[in-house]
Design a protein around this motif. Structure first.
Motif, PDB file in Angstrom:
ATOM      1  N   PHE A  30      42.203  55.528  57.702  1.00 23.04           N
ATOM      2  CA  PHE A  30      40.940  54.578  58.361  1.00 23.04           C
ATOM      3  C   PHE A  30      39.708  54.642  57.479  1.00 23.04           C
ATOM      4  N   PHE A  31      39.630  55.889  56.773  1.00 23.36           N
ATOM      5  CA  PHE A  31      38.210  55.649  55.689  1.00 23.36           C
ATOM      6  C   PHE A  31      38.535  54.741  54.588  1.00 23.36           C
ATOM      7  N   CYS A  32      39.800  55.019  53.978  1.00 26.71           N
ATOM      8  CA  CYS A  32      40.080  54.056  52.744  1.00 26.71           C
ATOM      9  C   CYS A  32      40.165  52.662  53.204  1.00 26.71           C
ATOM     10  N   TYR A  33      40.497  52.215  54.361  1.00 25.02           N
ATOM     11  CA  TYR A  33      40.578  50.841  54.705  1.00 25.02           C
ATOM     12  C   TYR A  33      39.485  50.219  54.895  1.00 25.02           C
ATOM     13  N   GLN A  34      38.323  51.277  55.635  1.00 23.50           N
ATOM     14  CA  GLN A  34      36.871  50.629  55.740  1.00 23.50           C
ATOM     15  C   GLN A  34      36.367  50.403  54.601  1.00 23.50           C
ATOM     16  N   ALA A  35      36.424  51.366  53.482  1.00 29.33           N
ATOM     17  CA  ALA A  35      35.721  51.209  52.195  1.00 29.33           C
ATOM     18  C   ALA A  35      36.362  49.991  51.440  1.00 29.33           C
ATOM     19  N   ILE A  36      37.640  49.691  51.575  1.00 30.78           N
ATOM     20  CA  ILE A  36      38.093  48.540  50.800  1.00 30.78           C
ATOM     21  C   ILE A  36      37.782  47.398  51.595  1.00 30.78           C
ATOM     22  N   PHE A  37      37.757  47.357  52.943  1.00 29.13           N
ATOM     23  CA  PHE A  37      37.231  45.748  53.582  1.00 29.13           C
ATOM     24  C   PHE A  37      35.622  45.833  53.412  1.00 29.13           C
ATOM     25  N   SER A  38      35.051  46.730  53.018  1.00 29.16           N
ATOM     26  CA  SER A  38      33.494  46.772  52.670  1.00 29.16           C
ATOM     27  C   SER A  38      33.082  45.729  51.502  1.00 29.16           C
ATOM     28  N   ILE A  39      34.274  45.760  50.671  1.00 27.97           N
ATOM     29  CA  ILE A  39      34.068  44.915  49.611  1.00 27.97           C
ATOM     30  C   ILE A  39      33.794  43.486  49.967  1.00 27.97           C
ATOM     31  N   ASN A  40      34.561  42.836  51.018  1.00 31.70           N
ATOM     32  CA  ASN A  40      34.556  41.777  51.396  1.00 31.70           C
ATOM     33  C   ASN A  40      33.439  41.361  52.444  1.00 31.70           C
ATOM     34  N   SER A  41      32.915  42.366  53.132  1.00 29.49           N
ATOM     35  CA  SER A  41      31.830  42.536  53.948  1.00 29.49           C
ATOM     36  C   SER A  41      30.550  42.779  53.530  1.00 29.49           C
ATOM     37  N   ILE A  42      30.286  44.069  53.405  1.00 26.65           N
ATOM     38  CA  ILE A  42      28.848  44.678  52.654  1.00 26.65           C
ATOM     39  C   ILE A  42      28.681  44.075  51.515  1.00 26.65           C
ATOM     40  N   ALA A  43      29.615  44.103  50.658  1.00 24.41           N
ATOM     41  CA  ALA A  43      29.132  43.373  49.229  1.00 24.41           C
ATOM     42  C   ALA A  43      29.108  41.957  49.092  1.00 24.41           C
ATOM     43  N   HIS A  44      29.344  41.282  50.246  1.00 22.30           N
ATOM     44  CA  HIS A  44      28.949  39.873  50.278  1.00 22.30           C
ATOM     45  C   HIS A  44      27.611  39.648  51.291  1.00 22.30           C
ATOM     46  N   TRP A  45      27.139  40.643  51.683  1.00 20.97           N
ATOM     47  CA  TRP A  45      25.870  40.890  52.596  1.00 20.97           C
ATOM     48  C   TRP A  45      24.608  41.461  51.988  1.00 20.97           C
ATOM     49  N   LEU A  46      24.714  42.588  51.351  1.00 20.11           N
ATOM     50  CA  LEU A  46      23.795  43.421  51.005  1.00 20.11           C
ATOM     51  C   LEU A  46      23.904  43.826  49.429  1.00 20.11           C
ATOM     52  N   GLY A  47      22.712  43.904  48.670  1.00 24.63           N
ATOM     53  CA  GLY A  47      22.790  44.359  47.366  1.00 24.63           C
ATOM     54  C   GLY A  47      22.203  43.203  46.517  1.00 24.63           C
ATOM     55  N   ASP A  48      22.118  43.459  45.245  1.00 28.21           N
ATOM     56  CA  ASP A  48      21.539  42.588  44.312  1.00 28.21           C
ATOM     57  C   ASP A  48      22.476  41.629  43.710  1.00 28.21           C
ATOM     58  N   GLN A  49      21.988  40.456  43.383  1.00 26.99           N
ATOM     59  CA  GLN A  49      22.793  39.607  42.453  1.00 26.99           C
ATOM     60  C   GLN A  49      22.214  39.266  41.220  1.00 26.99           C
ATOM     61  N   SER A  50      22.754  40.169  40.282  1.00 22.30           N
ATOM     62  CA  SER A  50      22.083  40.246  38.838  1.00 22.30           C
ATOM     63  C   SER A  50      22.663  39.053  38.027  1.00 22.30           C
ATOM     64  N   TYR A  51      23.472  38.696  38.562  1.00 27.56           N
ATOM     65  CA  TYR A  51      24.366  37.631  37.439  1.00 27.56           C
ATOM     66  C   TYR A  51      24.394  36.114  38.138  1.00 27.56           C
ATOM     67  N   ASP A  52      24.297  35.867  39.439  1.00 21.50           N
ATOM     68  CA  ASP A  52      24.563  34.555  39.875  1.00 21.50           C
ATOM     69  C   ASP A  52      24.182  34.631  41.560  1.00 21.50           C
ATOM     70  N   ASP A  53      23.419  33.781  41.871  1.00 19.86           N
ATOM     71  CA  ASP A  53      22.962  33.781  43.372  1.00 19.86           C
ATOM     72  C   ASP A  53      23.355  32.509  43.946  1.00 19.86           C
ATOM     73  N   ARG A  54      24.429  31.708  43.316  1.00 18.24           N
ATOM     74  CA  ARG A  54      24.902  30.427  44.115  1.00 18.24           C
ATOM     75  C   ARG A  54      25.814  30.742  45.540  1.00 18.24           C
ATOM     76  N   HIS A  55      26.480  32.154  45.176  1.00 21.21           N
ATOM     77  CA  HIS A  55      27.606  32.370  46.197  1.00 21.21           C
ATOM     78  C   HIS A  55      27.119  33.739  46.660  1.00 21.21           C
TER      79      HIS A  55
END
Length: 248
Positions: A30-55
């Motif tokens: 469960f923990f591993c799945y949540q961590a992996i799925f967070s790449i396509n949720s949290i990492a598309h929602w929160l954080g900085d866009q150091s290289y491009d912000d068009r997406h």
């Protein structure tokens, strides 16, 4: 490997079949799945866009820690062929380190990296965008293109009419609201009303800070112009100002 092995090992070694199934099997997965799925949720929602912000992809440090570097998602989307995700020395990218070690051992080859110059351009462009966003929220005073030209005689007449004006490097400033706030006291400013205070401002009395020069933008009301002006001044070089009147 997901459920049977985690159950058998603690079950045979210390008799905790259920604990192995629950903790090493279900909860771990469960923990591993949540961590992996967070790449396509949290990492598309929160954080900085150091290289491009068009997406939407973003770099999220916590996700990167949980997913061994994959959380540096903005970089991954911008440079998808690069075997790295975290390119800075301080970024935790365990996957990158493993691949690099495997290459040294002959177990990996053909590793691709985006050119440093291209990566640098991306970070530079994003930094400029961020600075521009901050700049647009600041008061830079009336743009130079909108400032009226004021002759020396007109400047003197305005002072006689009660305007508290001074001249600095060819620009005319109305310092009425600033006089009570002057760190050096009221008297010095009052003594320079109706005069060219350029030398005093630039070191004859005190060489003012960058903050003081930035503050001046809010008080400019015109620029000195016209024939027969009775003082010498240093005009503001065109390279020091942009079309909006911002100091570069």
């Amino acid at each position: 490997m997901s459920f049977i092995f985690p159950s058998v090992v603690p079950g045979l070694l210390w008799g905790d079949w259920l604990g192995g199934f629950i903790y090493a099997g279900v909860i771990r997965l469960f923990f591993c799945y949540q961590a992996i799925f967070s790449i396509n949720s949290i990492a598309h929602w929160l954080g900085d866009q150091s290289y491009d912000d068009r997406h939407t992809p973003r770099n999220h440090t916590l996700v990167a820690l949980l997913c061994f570097g994959e959380g540096y998602h903005n970089y991954h989307h911008e440079f998808p062929a690069d075997y790295r995700n975290g390119v800075e020395w301080y970024q935790c990218d365990v996957t990158k380190w493993c691949i690099w070690v495997w290459k040294q051992l002959g177990l990996a080859y053909g590793l691709k990296q985006a050119p440093d110059n291209v990566v640098g351009k991306g970070t530079y462009q994003q930094a400029r965008k961020e600075l521009e966003r901050k700049s647009n929220k600041l008061d830079w005073g009336l743009p130079l293109s909108q400032l009226p030209g004021i002759t020396w005689d007109g400047f003197q007449e305005a002072v006689k009419d009660g305007r508290q004006l001074i001249i600095l490097s060819g620009m005319v400033y109305d310092i009425a609201t600033f006089i009570p706030l002057h760190p050096g006291g009221v008297k010095i400013l009052v003594n320079h009303i109706g005069k060219d205070a350029t030398k005093a401002f630039n070191g004859e009395i005190y060489s003012h800070s960058t903050a003081a020069r930035n503050w001046l933008d809010e008080f400019r009301v015109g620029f000195l112009c016209g024939n027969g002006q009775k003082l010498s001044h240093v005009p503001i070089p065109a390279a020091d100002q942009d079309s909006k009147g911002k100091r570069l």
